[in-house]
Design a protein around this motif. Structure first.
Motif: not given
Length: 323
Positions: A29-30, A32, A48, A72, A76-77, A79, A123, A125
């Protein structure tokens, strides 16, 4: 918030170590980081699915957690808060999100979120290239420095969007889903985002774009003997240079510079074939239209018209044979 966004059939982790879940999120997802209280044993859960070029997930960390990321980058996220609360900090502001609210994180936005212990999110992505392609497909004008959305929305106020998200999840979990169907849903989702959410994309009506191009053509015709830059034309069309390229591709099938060069060559040929134009030599007319590299000019002219410019001029000056 009662929702059917990704069911247990998409479960990857159930009551797992939050740091294990975080590692999986980093991969899919990215990137973090998470910070959690040292006391207690929170149990995280994650569902997922891959969906065409998108990643869909439903996540809860099972305890209070701070999620941070510098940016990111190329995604784009989107949420949606399903339950609990989430405090968002960004751009010198902060906002507590409640169930039913939507947060849109742009690629270059730092991420700083604090989840409540009962917080659960859905979420998506979404690669930035998908939104760029949607703009091209619809002849919209994204700014040169990238598409940006305002961050906060109420999902219930976005007409039809919650239903679309549910359809996407149903299709993602279908055992008979087709890649072409997933890609079609993805295109619809991107178009909905760009029409429902506040962004810096200009969605000019087609006829307005045509009027802009007509204005550009008149300007080019009137200034063929001057240097014409892409930036000049973009200002004339009230668009970014990138959008100008899309406008020329749609109307001419080529770039602004190639189009201008072709128009200059056509005007030179008209001068060389017109007995009343009093052209003395090829060099004179080439320089008049800004061609300073005469070898390249002759090559471009021959590629366009099948003969050298000197041959065109020589034929025009040749005396007519007597009948």
């Amino acid at each position: 918030m009662n929702s059917c966004l990704l069911s247990h059939t998409s479960s990857v982790f159930d009551r797992a170590d939050p740091h294990v879940v975080s590692s999986y999120v980093n991969e899919h997802m990215g990137m973090h980081d998470i910070r959690m209280p040292r006391l207690g044993q929170p149990a995280a859960s994650l569902n997922h699915r891959k969906f065409a070029s998108l990643d869909l997930c439903r996540i809860s960390y099972g305890g209070s957690v701070q999620v941070t990321s510098p940016a990111l980058e190329t995604v784009y996220h989107l949420q949606v808060l399903l339950q609990g609360h989430c405090l968002w900090r960004g751009g010198g502001e902060k906002h507590p999100f409640s169930p039913g609210e939507l947060l849109l994180i742009n690629p270059d936005d730092p991420v700083d979120l604090t989840y409540s212990a009962d917080c659960e999110k859905f979420i998506i992505k979404l690669p930035s290239s998908l939104l760029d392609k949607t703009c091209r497909d619809h002849h919209w004008q994204p700014p040169e420095d990238g598409i940006r959305f305002k961050p906060r929305y109420n999902l219930h106020q976005l007409e039809g969007f919650q239903g679309l998200l549910q359809l996407v999840c149903v299709e993602a979990e279908s055992t008979h889903t087709l890649q072409q169907v997933q890609e079609q849903f993805t295109r619809i989702l991107c178009a909905k985002l760009l029409t429902l959410l506040d962004s810096n994309v200009s969605r000019l009506p087609l006829e307005q774009g045509a009027a802009s191009f007509e204005r550009i053509l008149h300007f080019i015709e009137a200034n063929l003997k001057h240097d014409i830059s892409v930036e000049q034309l973009a200002r004339l069309a009230h668009s970014s240079p990138r959008s100008l390229y899309a406008l020329f591709e749609r109307h001419t099938g080529t770039t602004p510079k190639s189009f201008i060069r072709q128009k200059k060559l056509e005007q030179i040929r008209s001068s060389l074939t017109d007995p009343a134009s009093r052209v003395r030599n090829v060099t004179q007319v080439a320089l008049d239209y800004g061609f300073v590299h005469l070898g390249r000019f002759s090559e471009s002219y021959k590629n366009a018209f099948g003969e050298l410019p000197s041959d065109t001029l020589r034929r025009q000056k040749a005396p007519n044979p007597s009948v």
